[in-house]
Design an enzyme around this catalytic site. Structure first.
Site, PDB file in Angstrom:
ATOM      1  N   TYR A 121      33.825  20.814  30.070  1.00 45.35           N
ATOM      2  CA  TYR A 121      33.234  20.222  31.208  1.00 45.35           C
ATOM      3  C   TYR A 121      34.180  20.282  32.480  1.00 45.35           C
ATOM      4  O   TYR A 121      33.772  20.808  33.434  1.00 45.35           O
ATOM      5  CB  TYR A 121      32.989  18.777  31.114  1.00 45.35           C
ATOM      6  CG  TYR A 121      32.325  17.747  32.058  1.00 45.35           C
ATOM      7  CD1 TYR A 121      31.099  18.041  32.141  1.00 45.35           C
ATOM      8  CD2 TYR A 121      33.131  17.166  32.586  1.00 45.35           C
ATOM      9  CE1 TYR A 121      30.619  17.378  33.064  1.00 45.35           C
ATOM     10  CE2 TYR A 121      32.594  16.500  33.768  1.00 45.35           C
ATOM     11  CZ  TYR A 121      31.400  16.184  34.036  1.00 45.35           C
ATOM     12  OH  TYR A 121      30.540  15.629  34.754  1.00 45.35           O
ATOM     13  N   SER A 145      33.078  17.256  39.920  1.00 46.69           N
ATOM     14  CA  SER A 145      33.448  16.066  39.304  1.00 46.69           C
ATOM     15  C   SER A 145      35.154  15.868  39.684  1.00 46.69           C
ATOM     16  O   SER A 145      35.764  16.922  40.045  1.00 46.69           O
ATOM     17  CB  SER A 145      33.421  16.365  37.879  1.00 46.69           C
ATOM     18  OG  SER A 145      34.222  15.309  37.177  1.00 46.69           O
TER      19      SER A 145
END
Ligand SMILES: [Zn+2]
Length: 730
Positions: free
Chosen positions: A611, A598
């Site tokens: 995350y 990400s």
């Protein structure tokens, strides 16, 4: 209304009478093709001589509608048939007669195939089959040429001519084996001149052809003759002891179904690597009772060596299968691999010798020397093809070959096509020309790609992107029905091909949907074993599965949610890689692994601690795995930034939460699509390219990383984030 035992009478006159004459021909063809006992996939052809109005003169004229080159009777539609002026086709006999050096397998004979184009009626673009003269030169208005196992069993018996007379009396004449073409048509025409009462012809080592002036009667005659052949064979087969003594009786016993599946899964990827050294192949497994009876039998080694008989079968199954004499009761998987390796080595040498012994000065170069059919006692059959459909057709053809041998050995002795004849079919210049005319293979043809997370979002989009390039797709998701839904979408768009064979999961099309929990090693292994059974192995894996657990209202993330985030986003990818690497090493073919990280991996911010940290770990996991898996597997990552559209990670509540966080105006009752669009545009405005980032944008990066286009790139992260300068990697 059926007294048939070995075929089914399916004709529905109400249905037929609603169709025009060509429609009735298509209908008859589909009925015949739908029963594998009547003809094999892609094999046989049908025709009708119909009155049409000539578009040039308006006069009625007789037109031969005949199944064209390629295609398959079961799935044939009107456009699979060519339409030719019957009188002009017959007139070609004068053209042929005027040629010097004519004769069976002569250049003059092959040259007639191009002459069929000159007889085309009404600009029909369908190329004509090499069997066209058979249909044109026979007297019936309707003609069926079929490849039924029962009749080929007689055709492949040593005493075929005598058996034909005994079984069919004067109803069926006999022509010995001739390579299909103009000469065979002429021979049949001559035969009918001499024996005008005949209604069918046995074609030695090939099949049969029959006709009638009424189409339903033609269909019925085809069924009658097959029924007669099958009844004769089965009566003798039973009298000889039936299944218990077939093929000389059993030599080995089958493994139990679970042990068979486990052994197949253990050996298939390795075997795929062995046969795929030149070009990759896709596998199909078949292990039903009929196959097992043959591979377990005392005569299997002898009969397998003889090869198949029908020329149609032979093009796919090659000159012969590879049979390995492995004892399933006393030997293990390692022993099986040793025997397969030795068998493959010998097979390739035999194939090269066969090529050298039979080639002509103008023969095409030798093709892939690996077997397309492998027979293993206790286990069953493995067939290989350039795609799933082709491997299923190959498996079906060897099923047919086994049935033919069973029948022939019950009534007589099975004989194979002479090797030179087999060679002259396999390396026929007309066949080579057909191969050359085929469109180039797609970029990901012959590749099997597993997409983990294919049930939604980026994974689903990537699956669709890759299948467009010819890949076979294994759609994997924690949610089995979501995985299967993506596979179904793919199959409804691209079809499942014409193959019908295959056992269990191996009876699949170009895509399957499987469930797996990537945090559970056993679940991953079970999924990879299913992939081996379905396709024989795999080439690349894209892991798009991931999880985002938002913090609670105080900005804190509970310990269990932290663990879950790392479990899926880091450990899950690692377990997939580690478990898959065992299979990749077995297979020994270069592959690709693409993980999903990400933009957040490089940007520290509030509210997504677990995350972001997990994705930073995933970035380094890419680099570590690139080291571990090299040089066999390239490992790279794709780092998307907030793809809102179609993402399972952005349910309505999260979208609303984000809109509120960024103070973007919205209404509580606003449609989800509209909310998503607002958030996507907000994210887009933060990027350098200012446009929303879609799953399709991401899919393009996965596509690049599983092709050879970036073949020197490994251990890298490709960002697809619209240009987020905060996330620039340093
Ligand atoms: Zn044929």
């Amino acid at each position: 209304m059926s007294s048939y035992r070995y075929v089914n009478f399916l004709w529905d006159e109400a249905k037929a009478s609603s169709l025009d004459p060509v429609g009735r021909l298509v209908y008859r063809s589909n009925l015949l093709g739908s029963d594998q006992r009547i003809t094999n996939t892609g094999g046989g052809n049908t025709s009708a001589k119909l009155r049409e109005l000539d578009p040039l003169t308006g006069d009625p004229v007789e037109v031969l509608w005949v199944k064209g080159s390629g295609g398959d009777l079961r799935t044939a539609k009107r456009d699979n048939f060519s339409s030719l002026y019957q009188a002009k086709l017959v007139g070609l006999q004068q053209v042929y007669a005027a040629k010097p050096a004519q004769g069976l397998k002569s250049e003059a004979e092959d040259a007639m195939v191009n002459m069929y184009f000159h007889t085309t009626f009404n600009l029909n673009p369908r190329a004509s089959s090499i069997d066209t003269p058979l249909h044109a030169f026979l007297p019936g208005k309707h003609v069926d040429h079929m490849h039924p196992n029962a009749i080929i069993a007689i055709a492949a018996s040593r005493n075929c001519e005598q058996l034909t007379r005994e079984i069919f009396g004067g109803e069926m004449a006999y022509v010995p084996w001739m390579r299909p073409g103009f000469e065979l048509g002429l021979a049949m025409q001559e035969l009918i001149r001499r024996e005008p009462s005949v209604k069918a012809i046995m074609m030695g080592q090939h099949g049969f052809i029959s006709w009638d002036d009424d189409d339903q009667a033609c269909y019925r005659r085809t069924l009658d003759l097959i029924e007669k052949a099958a009844a004769y064979i089965e009566q003798r087969y039973a009298a000889k002891g039936g299944d218990a003594t077939a093929f000389g009786g059993p030599k080995y016993r089958s493994l139990a179904p679970a042990a068979r599946a486990a052994t197949f899964a253990a050996v298939l990827p390795w075997l795929r690597g062995q046969v795929s050294q030149h070009k990759r192949f896709i596998g199909t497994v078949q292990d039903d009772d009929k196959i097992l009876r043959f591979v377990n039998s005392a005569d299997a080694a002898r009969l397998a060596e003889l090869g198949t008989s029908c020329p149609d079968h032979f093009l796919r199954t090659k000159i012969k299968p590879l049979y390995v004499d492995w004892n399933p009761q006393s030997e293990d998987v390692a022993g099986l691999k040793r025997k397969l390796a030795a068998g493959l080595d010998l097979y390739r040498k035999d194939y090269a010798a066969y090529y050298a012994a039979h080639k002509h000065p103008n023969s095409p170069a030798q093709r892939d020397p690996n077997p397309t059919v492998v027979l293993i006692p206790g286990l069953g059959l493995i067939a290989w093809g350039k795609d799933k459909s082709e491997s299923r057709v190959t498996a079906e053809f060897y099923n047919c070959a086994i049935e033919v041998m069973r029948g022939a050995e019950a009534i007589d002795t099975y004989i194979a096509l002479p090797q030179q004849e087999a060679f002259d079919i396999e390396y026929w210049l007309l066949e080579e020309a057909k191969l050359q005319r085929m469109p180039a293979e797609k970029e990901l043809a012959r590749q099997i790609v597993i997409v983990v997370g294919a049930g939604s979002g980026i994974g689903r989009e990537t699956a669709h992107r890759l299948v467009r390039e010819g890949a076979h797709l294994v759609c994997v998701d924690l949610n089995a029905s979501a995985a299967q839904a993506t596979a179904k979408e793919i199959e409804s768009t691209y079809g499942v091909g014409i193959g019908v064979a295959g056992a269990g999961v191996s009876a699949c099309g170009p895509a399957i949907g499987l469930a797996a929990d990537i945090t559970d090693r056993a679940s991953i292994r079970a999924m990879l074993d299913q992939v081996a059974l379905a396709y024989g192995g795999f080439d690349s894996i894209c892991v798009t599965a991931g999880v985002f657990v938002p913090s609670d209202t105080t900005g804190h993330i509970p310990d269990d949610k932290w663990a879950l985030t790392f479990n899926i986003n880091v450990t899950g990818s690692y377990l997939v890689a580690d478990e898959a690497f065992k299979t990749w090493k077995e297979q020994g073919l270069p592959g690709h692994l693409v993980l999903t990280t990400s933009a957040n991996a490089a940007v520290a911010k509030k509210g997504s601690l677990a995350y972001d940290t997990s994705k930073a770990a995933a970035n380094h996991l890419v680099r570590e795995l690139a080291m571990e898996l090299s040089p066999l597997v390239r490992v790279n990552g794709v780092a998307p930034a907030t793809v809102v559209q179609g993402s399972a990670m952005f349910p309505r509540e999260r979208v609303i939460g984000s809109l509120a966080k960024y103070a973007i105006p919205y209404a509580e009752d606003e449609a989800t699509d509209s909310l998503v669009a607002k958030l996507a545009q907000f994210y887009a405005d933060r990027t350098l390219t200012k446009r929303p980032i879609t799953p399709a944008d991401q899919a393009e990066a996965y596509f690049l990383l599983v092709t050879k286009r970036l073949s020197k790139t490994t251990g890298q992260i490709i960002t697809v984030d619209g240009g987020l300068h905060e996330a620039f990697l340093r």
